[in-house]
Scaffold this motif. Structure first.
Motif: not given
Length: 344
Positions: A211, A213-215, A217, A219, A223, A225, A243, A245
């Motif tokens: 998917r 990535a969102r700030d 997230d 890992l 998964l 990103l 994580v 950013r």
């Protein structure tokens, strides 16, 4: 020798804007414009352009229909321009599946610095398309690699970077990877909104979750990103977790997101636990990051020239002397899995 470009768009305003952008670069010559596919067909035959820029939404015949006919009867490099909307992103993904080598957002209401950045990226897309190997839309089927149950590799990270030709390369790669891959971070040079559509397409063919990535997230294994278009993505370490950013910094290597930004952060956060692969694309984005990952003890891979659409980014990475393996695309998934098993 200048790249000869034919601009196909039903908007006179957009045709004029693109002509100004391309004519400002001495490496590009606008040999003509066309307001619809019927005029474009005649001008392709008469002018023999190196590259076409093609609008998707046009009257009389839509751009996707024309692209399908063009790739069947007169295959050539096409850069598809689409509106910067979620719907435009879905259409752009369909265009790539039909054989377009690049997708880009249309110049619309950008002003000042935004228009300058768009112009840089449009010029780069056209130059990359000019040297791209135009591939058939259908590829031979691939076999998914079996997972290795013993490797609960929470500490492992895979980083991937790609540009021109990367959308199809990444689809092929993820069709082979098992569900339990190490946490994976990806940069594919692509505009905003287009990356959300691309991530959904990857998720459809992948055994793992993919998917945008969102700030913030986290890992984890299984998964992958994808960096959002228009934003840099960095990997950080928060205790025992990785994580991601996101940032709105300036263009790096003329790109945002940039592979170098991601890879350098992976070198800092994961070090010897990182495996990075640089895939097809024009330019040198990712070469400095590959060097830093290798020097931090990570394992580095570059796609070989024969399987690249554009052998630019992998060539620059290999030239650093910091690449461990140079492999055809269809062997990279196995190398990522083998590396994971060796480090587990």
């Amino acid at each position: 020798m200048a790249v000869r470009v034919l601009i196909v768009d039903d908007s006179a305003t957009v045709r004029a804007a693109l002509t100004r952008i391309f004519s400002a670069d001495p490496g590009i010559e606008v040999v003509g414009t066309a307001p619809d596919p019927f005029v474009a067909r005649d001008r392709i035959v008469a002018l023999r352009p190196d590259v076409i820029t093609l609008d998707i939404e046009m009257p009389r015949m839509d751009g996707l229909t024309f692209l399908g006919k063009l790739m069947r009867h007169w295959p050539m490099p096409v850069v598809v321009l689409s509106s910067l909307t979620p719907e435009g992103g879905e259409l752009a993904m369909r265009a790539l599946a039909l054989g377009a080598v690049e997708v880009m957002c249309k110049p619309q209401n950008q002003l000042g610095h935004g228009l300058e950045e768009l112009a840089v990226q449009l010029v780069d897309k056209v130059k990359a398309a000019a040297i791209a190997r135009v591939r058939p839309a259908a590829e031979a089927p691939v076999q998914r690699i079996a997972g290795i149950a013993a490797a609960e590799a929470t500490h492992r990270v895979v980083a991937l970077g790609a540009s021109t030709g990367g959308t199809q390369a990444l689809r092929r790669l993820f069709a082979q990877l098992p569900a339990d891959i190490p946490g994976t971070v990806i940069v594919q040079h692509m505009p905003p909104n287009f990356t959300a559509s691309f991530a959904r397409g990857l998720d459809e063919v992948a055994a793992c979750e993919v998917r945008e990535a969102r700030d913030g997230d986290a890992l984890h294994p299984g998964l992958a990103l994808l960096a959002p278009g228009g934003r840099h993505m960095l990997l950080t370490r928060s205790g025992a977790r990785y994580v991601v950013r996101l940032s709105d910094g300036p263009l790096v290597c003329r790109q945002r997101p940039a592979v170098d930004v991601l890879f350098k952060s992976v070198a800092r956060a994961a070090g010897r636990n990182a495996t990075a692969a640089i895939l097809t694309g024009m330019g040198n984005d990712g070469a400095d990051g590959i060097r830093e990952i290798h020097r931090a003890g990570g394992h580095t891979i570059a796609q070989d020239e024969a399987s690249c659409v554009v052998y630019g980014m992998p060539r620059e990475a290999v030239a650093t002397g910091e690449v461990d393996e140079v492999l055809p695309l269809d062997r990279i998934a196995a190398a990522l899995v083998a590396r994971r098993a060796a480090a587990a």
